[in-house]
Every structure is written in C-alpha cells, then in structure tokens.
Design an enzyme around this catalytic site. Sequence first.
Site, mmCIF file in Angstrom:
data_model
loop_
_atom_site.group_PDB
_atom_site.id
_atom_site.type_symbol
_atom_site.label_atom_id
_atom_site.label_comp_id
_atom_site.label_asym_id
_atom_site.label_seq_id
_atom_site.Cartn_x
_atom_site.Cartn_y
_atom_site.Cartn_z
ATOM 1 N N LEU A 163 1.346 -10.843 0.457
ATOM 2 C CA LEU A 163 1.337 -10.934 1.928
ATOM 3 C C LEU A 163 2.380 -10.004 2.538
ATOM 4 O O LEU A 163 2.664 -10.055 3.725
ATOM 5 C CB LEU A 163 1.590 -12.373 2.389
ATOM 6 C CG LEU A 163 0.518 -13.391 1.985
ATOM 7 C CD1 LEU A 163 0.827 -14.746 2.600
ATOM 8 C CD2 LEU A 163 -0.863 -12.940 2.434
ATOM 9 N N SER A 164 2.966 -9.190 1.671
ATOM 10 C CA SER A 164 3.845 -8.124 2.108
ATOM 11 C C SER A 164 5.142 -8.584 2.756
ATOM 12 O O SER A 164 5.508 -8.165 3.853
ATOM 13 C CB SER A 164 3.100 -7.177 3.047
ATOM 14 O OG SER A 164 3.704 -5.929 2.943
ATOM 15 N N SER A 165 5.853 -9.439 2.043
ATOM 16 C CA SER A 165 7.201 -9.800 2.495
ATOM 17 C C SER A 165 8.089 -8.562 2.474
ATOM 18 O O SER A 165 9.030 -8.455 3.269
ATOM 19 C CB SER A 165 7.785 -10.895 1.606
ATOM 20 O OG SER A 165 7.981 -10.434 0.281
ATOM 21 N N GLU B 116 10.145 2.347 1.314
ATOM 22 C CA GLU B 116 9.519 1.692 0.158
ATOM 23 C C GLU B 116 9.056 2.737 -0.876
ATOM 24 O O GLU B 116 9.210 2.547 -2.078
ATOM 25 C CB GLU B 116 8.360 0.788 0.603
ATOM 26 C CG GLU B 116 7.794 -0.014 -0.550
ATOM 27 C CD GLU B 116 7.369 -1.437 -0.213
ATOM 28 O OE1 GLU B 116 7.656 -1.933 0.898
ATOM 29 O OE2 GLU B 116 6.745 -2.060 -1.089
ATOM 30 N N TYR C 151 0.201 -0.639 -10.078
ATOM 31 C CA TYR C 151 -0.109 -0.041 -8.774
ATOM 32 C C TYR C 151 0.032 1.483 -8.865
ATOM 33 O O TYR C 151 -0.844 2.227 -8.410
ATOM 34 C CB TYR C 151 0.847 -0.617 -7.722
ATOM 35 C CG TYR C 151 0.484 -0.308 -6.291
ATOM 36 C CD1 TYR C 151 -0.164 -1.262 -5.505
ATOM 37 C CD2 TYR C 151 0.785 0.922 -5.714
ATOM 38 C CE1 TYR C 151 -0.493 -0.990 -4.187
ATOM 39 C CE2 TYR C 151 0.457 1.202 -4.400
ATOM 40 C CZ TYR C 151 -0.171 0.237 -3.638
ATOM 41 O OH TYR C 151 -0.501 0.512 -2.336
ATOM 42 N N ASP D 24 0.844 -2.032 5.014
ATOM 43 C CA ASP D 24 1.763 -3.170 5.122
ATOM 44 C C ASP D 24 2.693 -3.037 6.329
ATOM 45 O O ASP D 24 2.796 -3.939 7.163
ATOM 46 C CB ASP D 24 2.614 -3.299 3.852
ATOM 47 C CG ASP D 24 1.770 -3.467 2.601
ATOM 48 O OD1 ASP D 24 0.538 -3.576 2.720
ATOM 49 O OD2 ASP D 24 2.352 -3.472 1.497
ATOM 50 N N THR E 213 -7.269 1.697 0.118
ATOM 51 C CA THR E 213 -7.785 2.842 0.871
ATOM 52 C C THR E 213 -6.672 3.556 1.632
ATOM 53 O O THR E 213 -6.821 4.731 1.974
ATOM 54 C CB THR E 213 -8.836 2.389 1.906
ATOM 55 O OG1 THR E 213 -8.293 1.275 2.628
ATOM 56 C CG2 THR E 213 -10.142 1.985 1.241
ATOM 57 N N ASP E 214 -5.575 2.850 1.913
ATOM 58 C CA ASP E 214 -4.577 3.449 2.822
ATOM 59 C C ASP E 214 -3.975 4.733 2.266
ATOM 60 O O ASP E 214 -3.958 5.761 2.936
ATOM 61 C CB ASP E 214 -3.507 2.429 3.274
ATOM 62 C CG ASP E 214 -2.742 1.759 2.154
ATOM 63 O OD1 ASP E 214 -3.076 1.984 0.971
ATOM 64 O OD2 ASP E 214 -1.793 1.004 2.460
HETATM 65 P P1 ADP Z 1 5.079 -8.751 -1.299
HETATM 66 O O1 ADP Z 1 5.454 -7.633 -0.418
HETATM 67 O O2 ADP Z 1 3.617 -8.913 -1.453
HETATM 68 O O3 ADP Z 1 5.707 -10.049 -0.905
HETATM 69 P P2 ADP Z 1 6.611 -7.185 -3.102
HETATM 70 O O4 ADP Z 1 6.843 -7.244 -4.572
HETATM 71 O O5 ADP Z 1 6.155 -5.911 -2.504
HETATM 72 O O6 ADP Z 1 5.621 -8.383 -2.747
HETATM 73 O O7 ADP Z 1 7.939 -7.573 -2.336
HETATM 74 C C1 ADP Z 1 8.634 -8.732 -2.682
HETATM 75 C C2 ADP Z 1 10.102 -8.382 -2.864
HETATM 76 O O8 ADP Z 1 10.709 -8.187 -1.561
HETATM 77 C C3 ADP Z 1 10.895 -9.503 -3.482
HETATM 78 O O9 ADP Z 1 10.816 -9.488 -4.895
HETATM 79 C C4 ADP Z 1 12.291 -9.184 -2.970
HETATM 80 O O10 ADP Z 1 12.868 -8.144 -3.733
HETATM 81 C C5 ADP Z 1 12.027 -8.648 -1.564
HETATM 82 N N1 ADP Z 1 12.127 -9.743 -0.571
HETATM 83 C C6 ADP Z 1 11.174 -10.197 0.248
HETATM 84 N N2 ADP Z 1 11.622 -11.225 1.027
HETATM 85 C C7 ADP Z 1 12.922 -11.410 0.677
HETATM 86 C C8 ADP Z 1 13.948 -12.318 1.088
HETATM 87 N N3 ADP Z 1 13.737 -13.251 2.019
HETATM 88 N N4 ADP Z 1 15.159 -12.195 0.482
HETATM 89 C C9 ADP Z 1 15.386 -11.258 -0.465
HETATM 90 N N5 ADP Z 1 14.460 -10.393 -0.893
HETATM 91 C C10 ADP Z 1 13.250 -10.449 -0.347
HETATM 92 MG MG MG Z 2 5.154 -5.533 -0.819
#
Ligand code: ADP
Ligand code: MG
Length: 383
Positions: free
Chosen positions: A124-126, A159, A220, A171, A34-35
């Site tokens: 979980l949006s790393s 992003e 996406y 996110d 929705t965002d």
């Molecule tokens: P999500 O955001 O759900 O975790 P994404 O595909 O949007 O999935 O983002 C993950 C990507 O972010 C990884 O493939 C990597 O490129 C980057 N990333 C996240 N955390 C790290 C980390 N600790 N070191 C290096 N890259 C990272």
């Molecule tokens: Mg992400």
Amino acid sequence: MKQEVSHLFFDSFGVPAKSMAFAPGRIEFIGNHTDYNGGLVMGAAVTEGVFVAVAPRADRKISLFSRSAGLVETSLDSLEPLEGEAFWANYPLGVTKVLLENGLSLSHGFNLAVDSNLPIGAGLSSSAAFELSTAYVLAELCGFEADKKTFAQFCRRAENEFVGMPCGILDQGVSAFGQADSLVCIDCADELFGTKAMPTGTHFWIFNSNKKHALVESAYSDRHKECHDALAILQKGYPEAETLSQISQSQLDATADELGDLLYRRACHIVGENDRVRLVEAALDEGDLAAVGAALSVSHMSSRDNFANSTPELDFLAEALNELDSVYGARLTGGGFGGAVMAFTSDAFASADADLVAKAYQKEFGLEATVLHTRAGNGGCLL
Ligand code: ADP
Ligand code: MG
C-alpha cells in the site's frame, strides 16, 4: 493521528513540533508495473497514511524517531544510505538529499518523528507516504515551494537513487494527487495526472496476505530489467518505440521468437495491462462495473501467469474473492511478490464475507490475512 504524532514528537525530543504533514498510502487499482514502462495506471489514495512531525535543531544533527522502528541519528554532513536496522531512515534521508540538491536551504539539522496507521510493506506504499510527508514538512520548515507533481518526482528520485528501488511514479503520484472518492489516472509517458469519480456504492477491501518473498526488492529489479531487455529486442524491429507501452500486441506477437518465452510473457503483461487500463476507463464511463471487475480479475491472472509477480497466497485470496457475487473484481495490488489483494466490491460485500475469506485463507496457509475496509481519500497535506 495528528495528536498522536505531535505527542510522539514532544515525548521524543522534549520540544513541540514546528511542522506536521500527512500523506496517504495508495491502492493500485489497475495497471501493474506499467508506470516505469511509460504506460497507463489508475490508483487511489487510501484514508490511512503516514504522519510526520519536524522541528529544526541548533546543530547539524538529524535525529529520526519512528514509533515502530525506533531512533536513528546522523548528520547533514553525512547523507549516505544506511544499512541494517537503520535502513528505514533512508526514506526521509533520501528526500532530504534530493530536496537539498534542488534548492532547499537547510543550514541546521532537524528532529523528525513518524507515526503511521498504514500496514507497512503490504503493497500500500507506506514508503511513498513516508517520503511525501517528509518532503512537505521539510519544505514548510525551510520556506521551499514546489507543485505536487514536482514533490512526487523528488520523492520518486529519493526512492530510486537513495533507497535503491527502481519504482515508477505511481506510488508518490497517487499519494500526492489523491482525491476523496476518486481514482487517480496517470499517463506515465508524460506524467499527466487526472482523477475520475469512484462509482457510488463501490468499496475497497484490502486483504494483506502477511507473506512476502524474502527478496522483494531484487525481484522487482529483475522485472524492471526484463522489461528493459524485452524493449531492447523489440526496438530492433520497431526503433520508434521509446517504451514497452508503445508496442502493440501484434508487434509483440511478430517478435515472439526473438524475445523467447520469458521476455515475451513479461512484455505481454505490460501491453495487456495498458489495454486493461483503457478498457476500465471506458467501462467506468459507461457504468459497466462487471466489465471493470472482469479486467481486474484478468490483470491478476496475467500477473500470475505472465509477469510471475504473484504468490500462492495472493492467488488464493484473489480467487476466493473473485468467486463472490458482491466482488466486481479482485487482484494483487502493488509490485507483488507478496503484499495484499484488493477487492473492488458492491455495498453487498460485508465484514462477514471478509471473515469467511480470511478463515479459508487461515485454513489453507496457517496465516492470518489482515483485512482493511477503506475508501479513496485525499492526497498529502500539511496538518
Ligand atoms: P510499502 O511501500 O508497500 O509499504 P516498502 O517495502 O516499499 O513497502 O516500504 C516499507 C518500508 O518503508 C519499511 O520497511 C520501512 O523501512 C519504511 N517505513 C514505512 N513506514 C514507516 C514508519 N512508520 N516508520 C519507519 N519506517 C517506515
Ligand atoms: Mg513502497
């Protein structure tokens, strides 16, 4: 983790870090896709996240070290997206570029180390946590000031424009506005952020399916485009609608023939999700957790049937969890096409229940489901 990233920085670059920051990952509680459709969404920051340490260099090089991904070196004079194994560096490089375009004054390069206790690529949006923690350390290093919303917007732009992922504000917004034991409510039309207390005695359990479509990013983007195409058709009859979120179910139904089955179902998902966010907000106010949970379960079914962003693995986990009395509701969390299922549970849900679900999952798919019991935590901050 602060100690760990500080040591990682020292071991990598031989000098102490000058600035350190943390930013959390997030759960998408309700409000799927929705965002970027100008709609409503509720999330929660988790207590796990990304830790970044930085210090300036004397030259114009940028040296990035990730405990999980290794070393990437580039220069302030060639801030262009990288491909292949160095792709991960695009998150901090994109943030650097957007901040520079918006007044960050950086005459020298920098060394940056990143560490994380968040599952990467699990929904979980790393990525947003990495962006926001990078923004905070660079801002501190250069004496640059902005409010949380602006930082979230800069990170989203990084992003969208540098990484090439057309995500909405969820996110980065939740990573910035997270609050302990609270949900973050976002009205994406005006980018208004609020919080709502989590009901006492409720918990989040995350089940990472450890299975992802090979082409998550393009899937996406396809959904993003389908929403755009559906809106363009709807606007012929309802020109006042600026986003799909301003379309009602009856307007949608009246346009079903013009939309065709696929675009109709995509739009149904967005319209339905906005309604479910409103329903959940009201049910939380009334303390009606059964109604909250039911909306979460329906949301998952709509992802499965209308938006086609679920997977057999996510469906299995959501169904197995939704059968349990101690689970109010379970649904995929985040963009979908793999990643994780979130279960919103009562106190009665225990590790033994999680183990049973994970065992059944293992039996069905031959895959391990990684389980994380977490709670709503605070947003990003300097350490
Ligand atoms: P999500 O955001 O759900 O975790 P994404 O595909 O949007 O999935 O983002 C993950 C990507 O972010 C990884 O493939 C990597 O490129 C980057 N990333 C996240 N955390 C790290 C980390 N600790 N070191 C290096 N890259 C990272
Ligand atoms: Mg992400």
